[in-house]
Design a protein around this motif. Structure first.
Motif, PDB file in Angstrom:
ATOM      1  N   VAL A 145       0.944  -1.791  -0.749  1.00  0.00           N
ATOM      2  CA  VAL A 145       0.529   0.004  -0.179  1.00  0.00           C
ATOM      3  C   VAL A 145       0.775   0.920   0.080  1.00  0.00           C
ATOM      4  O   VAL A 145       1.659   1.034   0.589  1.00  0.00           O
ATOM      5  N   SER A 146       0.261   2.407  -0.814  1.00  0.00           N
ATOM      6  CA  SER A 146       0.998   3.256   0.019  1.00  0.00           C
ATOM      7  C   SER A 146       0.186   4.560   0.972  1.00  0.00           C
ATOM      8  O   SER A 146      -0.145   4.327   1.693  1.00  0.00           O
ATOM      9  N   PRO A 147       1.418   5.716   0.731  1.00  0.00           N
ATOM     10  CA  PRO A 147       1.473   6.553   2.298  1.00  0.00           C
ATOM     11  C   PRO A 147      -0.264   7.089   2.058  1.00  0.00           C
ATOM     12  O   PRO A 147      -0.584   7.562   0.876  1.00  0.00           O
ATOM     13  N   GLY A 148      -0.880   7.209   2.668  1.00  0.00           N
ATOM     14  CA  GLY A 148      -2.458   8.028   2.691  1.00  0.00           C
ATOM     15  C   GLY A 148      -3.238   6.490   1.696  1.00  0.00           C
ATOM     16  O   GLY A 148      -4.411   7.342   2.076  1.00  0.00           O
ATOM     17  N   TRP A 149      -3.341   5.663   1.922  1.00  0.00           N
ATOM     18  CA  TRP A 149      -3.690   4.569   1.349  1.00  0.00           C
ATOM     19  C   TRP A 149      -5.530   4.724   1.879  1.00  0.00           C
ATOM     20  O   TRP A 149      -6.429   4.784   0.779  1.00  0.00           O
ATOM     21  N   LEU A 150      -5.181   4.111   3.491  1.00  0.00           N
ATOM     22  CA  LEU A 150      -6.811   3.900   4.291  1.00  0.00           C
ATOM     23  C   LEU A 150      -7.433   5.238   4.248  1.00  0.00           C
ATOM     24  O   LEU A 150      -8.655   5.329   4.622  1.00  0.00           O
ATOM     25  N   SER A 151      -7.067   6.600   4.294  1.00  0.00           N
ATOM     26  CA  SER A 151      -7.693   7.739   4.403  1.00  0.00           C
ATOM     27  C   SER A 151      -8.195   8.199   3.639  1.00  0.00           C
ATOM     28  O   SER A 151      -9.138   8.878   2.917  1.00  0.00           O
ATOM     29  N   GLY A 152      -7.678   7.786   2.442  1.00  0.00           N
ATOM     30  CA  GLY A 152      -8.083   8.525   0.730  1.00  0.00           C
ATOM     31  C   GLY A 152      -9.102   7.573   0.363  1.00  0.00           C
ATOM     32  O   GLY A 152     -10.531   7.671   0.017  1.00  0.00           O
ATOM     33  N   LEU A 153      -9.210   6.113   1.515  1.00  0.00           N
ATOM     34  CA  LEU A 153     -10.489   5.177   0.960  1.00  0.00           C
ATOM     35  C   LEU A 153     -11.554   5.528   1.492  1.00  0.00           C
ATOM     36  O   LEU A 153     -12.636   5.914   0.755  1.00  0.00           O
ATOM     37  N   ALA A 154     -11.070   6.191   2.726  1.00  0.00           N
ATOM     38  CA  ALA A 154     -12.729   6.265   3.623  1.00  0.00           C
ATOM     39  C   ALA A 154     -13.228   8.032   3.195  1.00  0.00           C
ATOM     40  O   ALA A 154     -13.849   8.129   3.011  1.00  0.00           O
ATOM     41  N   GLU A 155     -12.194   9.344   2.509  1.00  0.00           N
ATOM     42  CA  GLU A 155     -12.998  10.328   1.919  1.00  0.00           C
ATOM     43  C   GLU A 155     -13.593  10.214   0.721  1.00  0.00           C
ATOM     44  O   GLU A 155     -14.725  10.407   0.533  1.00  0.00           O
ATOM     45  N   GLU A 156     -13.336   8.441   0.459  1.00  0.00           N
ATOM     46  CA  GLU A 156     -14.075   8.748  -0.831  1.00  0.00           C
ATOM     47  C   GLU A 156     -15.218   7.653  -0.253  1.00  0.00           C
ATOM     48  O   GLU A 156     -16.292   7.862  -1.519  1.00  0.00           O
ATOM     49  N   LEU A 157     -15.144   6.828   0.306  1.00  0.00           N
ATOM     50  CA  LEU A 157     -16.441   6.733   1.050  1.00  0.00           C
ATOM     51  C   LEU A 157     -17.473   7.476   2.331  1.00  0.00           C
ATOM     52  O   LEU A 157     -18.596   7.867   1.904  1.00  0.00           O
ATOM     53  N   ASP A 158     -16.584   8.724   2.551  1.00  0.00           N
ATOM     54  CA  ASP A 158     -17.757  10.168   2.941  1.00  0.00           C
ATOM     55  C   ASP A 158     -18.334  10.519   2.184  1.00  0.00           C
ATOM     56  O   ASP A 158     -19.128  11.271   1.885  1.00  0.00           O
ATOM     57  N   ALA A 159     -17.469  10.447   0.310  1.00  0.00           N
ATOM     58  CA  ALA A 159     -18.455  11.308  -0.794  1.00  0.00           C
ATOM     59  C   ALA A 159     -19.695  10.344  -1.014  1.00  0.00           C
ATOM     60  O   ALA A 159     -19.976  11.328  -1.428  1.00  0.00           O
ATOM     61  N   MET A 160     -19.836   9.691  -0.642  1.00  0.00           N
ATOM     62  CA  MET A 160     -20.839   8.354  -0.919  1.00  0.00           C
ATOM     63  C   MET A 160     -21.650   8.414   0.452  1.00  0.00           C
ATOM     64  O   MET A 160     -22.671   7.148   0.294  1.00  0.00           O
ATOM     65  N   ASP A 161     -21.459   9.311   1.408  1.00  0.00           N
ATOM     66  CA  ASP A 161     -22.390   9.140   2.682  1.00  0.00           C
ATOM     67  C   ASP A 161     -22.267   7.971   2.872  1.00  0.00           C
ATOM     68  O   ASP A 161     -23.062   7.719   3.404  1.00  0.00           O
ATOM     69  N   GLN A 162     -21.345   7.735   3.835  1.00  0.00           N
ATOM     70  CA  GLN A 162     -20.778   6.086   3.927  1.00  0.00           C
ATOM     71  C   GLN A 162     -21.217   4.687   3.274  1.00  0.00           C
ATOM     72  O   GLN A 162     -21.857   4.398   4.245  1.00  0.00           O
ATOM     73  N   ARG A 163     -21.960   4.663   2.122  1.00  0.00           N
ATOM     74  CA  ARG A 163     -22.514   4.168   1.857  1.00  0.00           C
ATOM     75  C   ARG A 163     -22.037   3.494   0.095  1.00  0.00           C
ATOM     76  O   ARG A 163     -22.545   3.629  -1.102  1.00  0.00           O
ATOM     77  N   GLY A 164     -21.690   2.529   0.749  1.00  0.00           N
ATOM     78  CA  GLY A 164     -20.694   2.176  -0.634  1.00  0.00           C
ATOM     79  C   GLY A 164     -19.860   0.646  -0.636  1.00  0.00           C
ATOM     80  O   GLY A 164     -19.311   0.866   0.734  1.00  0.00           O
ATOM     81  N   ILE A 165     -19.217   0.909  -1.355  1.00  0.00           N
ATOM     82  CA  ILE A 165     -18.505   0.149  -1.797  1.00  0.00           C
ATOM     83  C   ILE A 165     -17.122   0.860  -2.490  1.00  0.00           C
ATOM     84  O   ILE A 165     -17.686   1.642  -3.740  1.00  0.00           O
ATOM     85  N   VAL A 166     -16.227   1.117  -1.881  1.00  0.00           N
ATOM     86  CA  VAL A 166     -14.868   1.356  -2.547  1.00  0.00           C
ATOM     87  C   VAL A 166     -13.637   0.730  -2.402  1.00  0.00           C
ATOM     88  O   VAL A 166     -12.971  -0.467  -2.103  1.00  0.00           O
ATOM     89  N   THR A 167     -13.357   0.961  -4.131  1.00  0.00           N
ATOM     90  CA  THR A 167     -11.534   0.141  -4.792  1.00  0.00           C
ATOM     91  C   THR A 167     -10.888   0.621  -4.362  1.00  0.00           C
ATOM     92  O   THR A 167     -10.417   1.718  -5.769  1.00  0.00           O
ATOM     93  N   PRO A 168      -9.326   0.826  -4.788  1.00  0.00           N
ATOM     94  CA  PRO A 168      -8.591   1.472  -4.868  1.00  0.00           C
ATOM     95  C   PRO A 168      -7.498   1.141  -6.147  1.00  0.00           C
ATOM     96  O   PRO A 168      -8.758  -0.180  -7.129  1.00  0.00           O
ATOM     97  N   LEU A 169      -7.016   1.968  -6.510  1.00  0.00           N
ATOM     98  CA  LEU A 169      -6.009   0.925  -8.251  1.00  0.00           C
ATOM     99  C   LEU A 169      -4.909   0.493  -7.473  1.00  0.00           C
ATOM    100  O   LEU A 169      -4.841   0.314  -6.396  1.00  0.00           O
ATOM    101  N   VAL A 170      -5.404  -0.445  -8.722  1.00  0.00           N
ATOM    102  CA  VAL A 170      -3.807  -1.088  -8.788  1.00  0.00           C
ATOM    103  C   VAL A 170      -2.862  -1.485  -9.352  1.00  0.00           C
ATOM    104  O   VAL A 170      -2.802  -1.002 -10.603  1.00  0.00           O
ATOM    105  N   HIS A 171      -2.079  -1.286  -9.019  1.00  0.00           N
ATOM    106  CA  HIS A 171      -0.574  -0.780 -10.213  1.00  0.00           C
ATOM    107  C   HIS A 171       0.054  -2.119  -9.678  1.00  0.00           C
ATOM    108  O   HIS A 171      -0.091  -2.862  -8.983  1.00  0.00           O
ATOM    109  N   TYR A 172       1.042  -2.050 -11.103  1.00  0.00           N
ATOM    110  CA  TYR A 172       1.846  -3.217 -10.907  1.00  0.00           C
ATOM    111  C   TYR A 172       2.925  -3.411  -9.835  1.00  0.00           C
ATOM    112  O   TYR A 172       3.199  -2.607  -9.399  1.00  0.00           O
ATOM    113  N   LEU A 173       2.641  -4.479  -8.955  1.00  0.00           N
ATOM    114  CA  LEU A 173       4.100  -5.040  -7.603  1.00  0.00           C
ATOM    115  C   LEU A 173       5.431  -5.790  -8.283  1.00  0.00           C
ATOM    116  O   LEU A 173       5.000  -6.409  -8.122  1.00  0.00           O
ATOM    117  N   ASP A 174       6.034  -4.993  -7.930  1.00  0.00           N
ATOM    118  CA  ASP A 174       7.642  -6.002  -8.164  1.00  0.00           C
ATOM    119  C   ASP A 174       7.742  -6.373  -6.828  1.00  0.00           C
ATOM    120  O   ASP A 174       8.044  -6.776  -5.787  1.00  0.00           O
TER     121      ASP A 174
END
Length: 161
Positions: A101-130
């Motif tokens: 995960v990257s810095p701020g990943w969890l707070s970023g997911l929480a912010e997106e959920l807040d934008a949906m009035d805390q009702r929904g499912i939020v998924t992150p972008l997925v990048h290639y992991l070495d």
């Protein structure tokens, strides 16, 4: 919005060293206090959760970690549902056992959920992991398909189409 408690839920089956690297990444990039982590192991036979079963006071590098081991294989959905039952957080984040995960990943997911009035499912972008360096570039394009995990938690990479 008041800070809410997060629980990171991980279903694992024969993840080897990847599980430890995932937990290291979660702890390293915790914005404040590390979140609760619940790992449900689906009867692994590769010793990938031994380090968790040997923890004193269920603490991994400052993060509260709870380990539950299925006595027999129950599958991905059962293991994720069981992790959710054991969690104490208001926000549940399902994470695979082979992620960085990257810095701020969890707070970023929480912010997106807040934008949906805390009702929904939020998924992150997925990048290639070495897999060698356990690193990724958040500025690289996100990939369309990262992995396949069948209901028995057998893991394999899938190439984007």
């Amino acid at each position: 919005m008041a800070t809410r408690k997060h629980s990171i839920l991980i279903a694992s089956r024969n993840e080897g060293w990847r599980l430890r690297r995932t937990l290291d990444s979660i702890v390293e990039h915790a914005s404040e206090a590390p979140p609760e982590v619940v790992v449900v192991d689906d009867a692994s036979d590769d010793d990938s959760v031994v380090f968790l079963s040997e923890l004193s006071e269920s603490d991994y590098r400052g993060a509260p970690v709870q380990l539950e081991r299925n006595a027999e294989r129950r599958g991905l959905i059962y293991s994720r549902a069981r992790a959710a039952e054991l969690a104490s957080g208001e926000l549940l984040t399902f994470l695979d056992a082979h992620c960085a995960v990257s810095p701020g990943w969890l707070s970023g997911l929480a912010e997106e959920l807040d934008a949906m009035d805390q009702r929904g499912i939020v998924t992150p972008l997925v990048h290639y992991l070495d897999a060698e360096t356990w690193s990724f570039s958040p500025t690289s394009p996100a990939i369309d398909a990262a992995s396949i995990v069948n209901p028995l938690l057998d893991f394999g990479w899938a190439e984007p189409r």
